[in-house]
Design a protein around this motif. Structure first.
Motif, PDB file in Angstrom:
ATOM      1  N   LEU A  96     -42.281  12.145  12.883  1.00  0.00           N
ATOM      2  CA  LEU A  96     -41.169  11.611  13.675  1.00  0.00           C
ATOM      3  C   LEU A  96     -41.434  11.581  15.185  1.00  0.00           C
ATOM      4  O   LEU A  96     -40.512  11.605  15.985  1.00  0.00           O
ATOM      5  N   ARG A 138     -43.396   6.598   5.374  1.00  0.00           N
ATOM      6  CA  ARG A 138     -42.021   7.080   5.137  1.00  0.00           C
ATOM      7  C   ARG A 138     -41.379   6.144   4.117  1.00  0.00           C
ATOM      8  O   ARG A 138     -41.606   4.930   4.172  1.00  0.00           O
ATOM      9  N   ASN A 197     -28.654   5.642   5.929  1.00  0.00           N
ATOM     10  CA  ASN A 197     -28.873   5.978   7.334  1.00  0.00           C
ATOM     11  C   ASN A 197     -29.037   7.492   7.410  1.00  0.00           C
ATOM     12  O   ASN A 197     -28.975   8.195   6.387  1.00  0.00           O
ATOM     13  N   ALA A 204     -35.661   3.782  19.671  1.00  0.00           N
ATOM     14  CA  ALA A 204     -35.784   3.639  18.215  1.00  0.00           C
ATOM     15  C   ALA A 204     -36.139   2.208  17.821  1.00  0.00           C
ATOM     16  O   ALA A 204     -36.256   1.901  16.632  1.00  0.00           O
ATOM     17  N   ARG A 210     -40.099   7.104  15.542  1.00  0.00           N
ATOM     18  CA  ARG A 210     -39.008   7.140  14.561  1.00  0.00           C
ATOM     19  C   ARG A 210     -38.027   6.001  14.861  1.00  0.00           C
ATOM     20  O   ARG A 210     -38.120   5.328  15.884  1.00  0.00           O
ATOM     21  N   GLY A 211     -37.038   5.866  13.929  1.00  0.00           N
ATOM     22  CA  GLY A 211     -36.101   4.750  14.052  1.00  0.00           C
ATOM     23  C   GLY A 211     -36.674   3.591  13.250  1.00  0.00           C
ATOM     24  O   GLY A 211     -37.853   3.226  13.415  1.00  0.00           O
ATOM     25  N   ALA A 212     -35.834   3.024  12.371  1.00  0.00           N
ATOM     26  CA  ALA A 212     -36.337   2.024  11.427  1.00  0.00           C
ATOM     27  C   ALA A 212     -37.078   0.853  12.104  1.00  0.00           C
ATOM     28  O   ALA A 212     -38.212   0.529  11.725  1.00  0.00           O
ATOM     29  N   GLY A 255     -26.413   3.250  12.849  1.00  0.00           N
ATOM     30  CA  GLY A 255     -27.519   2.370  12.483  1.00  0.00           C
ATOM     31  C   GLY A 255     -27.721   2.352  10.975  1.00  0.00           C
ATOM     32  O   GLY A 255     -26.901   2.875  10.210  1.00  0.00           O
ATOM     33  N   GLN A 299     -31.473  14.214  16.562  1.00  0.00           N
ATOM     34  CA  GLN A 299     -31.716  12.933  17.238  1.00  0.00           C
ATOM     35  C   GLN A 299     -30.568  12.580  18.182  1.00  0.00           C
ATOM     36  O   GLN A 299     -30.776  11.935  19.208  1.00  0.00           O
ATOM     37  N   ASP A 303     -31.124   2.322   7.897  1.00  0.00           N
ATOM     38  CA  ASP A 303     -32.558   2.312   7.564  1.00  0.00           C
ATOM     39  C   ASP A 303     -32.861   1.364   6.419  1.00  0.00           C
ATOM     40  O   ASP A 303     -34.000   0.937   6.233  1.00  0.00           O
TER      41      ASP A 303
HETATM   42  C1  LIG Z   1     -32.129   1.648  15.230  1.00  0.00           C
HETATM   43  S1  LIG Z   1     -32.573   3.057  14.408  1.00  0.00           S
HETATM   44  C2  LIG Z   1     -31.623   3.058  12.888  1.00  0.00           C
HETATM   45  C3  LIG Z   1     -31.969   4.195  11.997  1.00  0.00           C
HETATM   46  O1  LIG Z   1     -33.333   4.213  11.788  1.00  0.00           O
HETATM   47  C4  LIG Z   1     -31.476   5.534  12.556  1.00  0.00           C
HETATM   48  O2  LIG Z   1     -30.083   5.547  12.542  1.00  0.00           O
HETATM   49  C5  LIG Z   1     -32.021   6.654  11.717  1.00  0.00           C
HETATM   50  O3  LIG Z   1     -31.453   7.046  10.727  1.00  0.00           O
HETATM   51  C6  LIG Z   1     -33.335   7.182  12.131  1.00  0.00           C
HETATM   52  O4  LIG Z   1     -33.800   8.232  11.346  1.00  0.00           O
HETATM   53  P1  LIG Z   1     -35.155   8.961  11.792  1.00  0.00           P
HETATM   54  O5  LIG Z   1     -35.407   9.947  10.684  1.00  0.00           O
HETATM   55  O6  LIG Z   1     -34.892   9.611  13.101  1.00  0.00           O
HETATM   56  O7  LIG Z   1     -36.222   7.890  11.851  1.00  0.00           O
END
Ligand SMILES: CSC[C@@H](O)[C@@H](O)C(=O)COP(=O)(O)O
Length: 352
Positions: free
Chosen positions: A47, A94, A249, A165, A50-52, A237, A198, A239
């Protein structure tokens, strides 16, 4: 591929790809070099990236860089099989955020197979187009969603969905930024987002940079705020959005959705179309990543490693949960705001 620089990823145009280590934020801004796909896979797993939308983009650039380096060393193009092997490893970094899979499939040109071109020049062009599209989608999402916000609104958000993200201005946080930019007098309640914080570390960092008024709360405080009428809207958000509108998410999103439903607070899932999984029928088909016990037994990061639970305490640590579409007031995508039925219809149209 030409040089680019965004808040949390940059490429110098000559082979140096770096990512901002999000584990160390907010106090330490350290850039990590991704020289080979294995580096990026490690950064995604831990991470640091991170962030989709961001992991989807980072994986594509890492794939391009690999092909570019190999092509120069061998003075010939890689085969489709060789590129696919590396893309598959990146894809497996992931399991939940479908942007990773969608973007890498685009790099592999699965839909244009007979005319696919695996030269570094072409993969660089595709990666660049994906980045530009993500930036553009963030901007469109932000404008579409900002219409929902009014002066005096308190918005609750969970996890981090901002400019670190994504390569753009963010998704749920992009809406907040856009509304603020438009002069709307809003205030943000930030869920800290256990276990990896986060919200507490990253969303606060971004909101402070933008000077947007905000208050950090522990995840278990949202109910009290809603009961007191202090939250007018929830923006989170996603994923992976399934075809029926259920979406995955960050863990804790589902609890917020249940709370919002009970208190009559509008609740929105916010994402670009690259987060929609056209092959996933419903939320129960979304694979959910489970992470290590240490994240729940304590905390770790630039601030040190602290364990408060007894060593070896059994834990349950799913990184994401699924919010059923019944709890979603509307989804905000780059193409506009969708009720459950409108989203299903649009997905059906894409299938045709
Ligand atoms: C624009 S980012 C949207 C999602 O990816 C966000 O809400 C989220 O759940 C991120 O999780 P993470 O595990 O920190 O990657």
């Amino acid at each position: 591929m030409e040089k680019f620089e965004y808040l949390s990823i940059r490429y110098d145009g000559k082979g140096l790809l770096e990512i901002l280590d999000q584990r160390k934020l907010p106090d330490v801004e350290e850039w990590l070099v991704s020289a080979k796909p294995e580096d990026m896979i490690g950064y995604i797993k831990q991470l640091s990236v991170r962030g989709a939308p961001l992991i989807g983009v980072a994986a594509c650039v890492a794939l391009f860089l690999y092909v570019n380096n190999e092509e120069s060393a061998r003075a010939q193009c890689l085969t489709e099989e060789e590129v696919t092997v590396v893309a598959t490893k990146l894809r497996d970094a992931r399991p939940t955020a479908v942007n990773l899979m969608n973007n890498l499939d685009e790099m592999l040109q699965l839909t244009v197979k007979p005319t696919a071109d695996f030269s570094a020049a072409n993969l660089g062009r595709i990666a660049r187009a994906i980045i530009d599209r993500e930036v553009d989608m963030c901007a469109r999402i932000s404008v579409a969603g900002a219409e929902l916000l009014s002066d005096g609104d308190n918005v609750l958000t969970h996890c981090n969905t901002g400019a670190i993200a994504t390569p753009g201005m963010g998704t749920a946080l992009g809406i907040i930024r856009e509304a603020w930019r438009q002069g709307k007098k809003i205030h943000v309640y930030v869920d800290e987002t256990r276990p990896l914080l986060q919200g507490g570390r990253l969303t606060t960092y971004e909101l402070a940079r933008e000077k947007i008024p905000h208050t950090l709360i522990c995840d278990n405080m949202a109910a009290t705020l809603m009961a007191q009428g202090k939250i007018q809207r929830v923006l989170v958000g996603a994923d992976r959005i399934a075809c029926n509108g259920d979406f995955a998410n960050k863990i804790g999103t589902y609890s917020v959705a249940v709370l919002a439903h009970y208190h009559g607070v509008p609740f929105h899932g916010v994402a670009p179309w690259s987060t929609v999984d056209l092959l996933c029928p419903s939320g129960k088909d979304i694979p959910i990543e489970e992470r290590q016990a240490s994240e729940v037994q304590g905390v770790s990061g630039a601030f040190g490693n602290v364990r408060w639970a007894p060593a070896n305490t059994p834990t349950f640590n799913p990184a994401f949960d699924v919010t059923p579409v019944e709890l979603v007031t509307s989804h905000i995508l780059d193409t506009g705001i969708y009720t459950q039925q409108q989203l299903k219809d649009s997905i059906l149209t894409k299938h045709k």
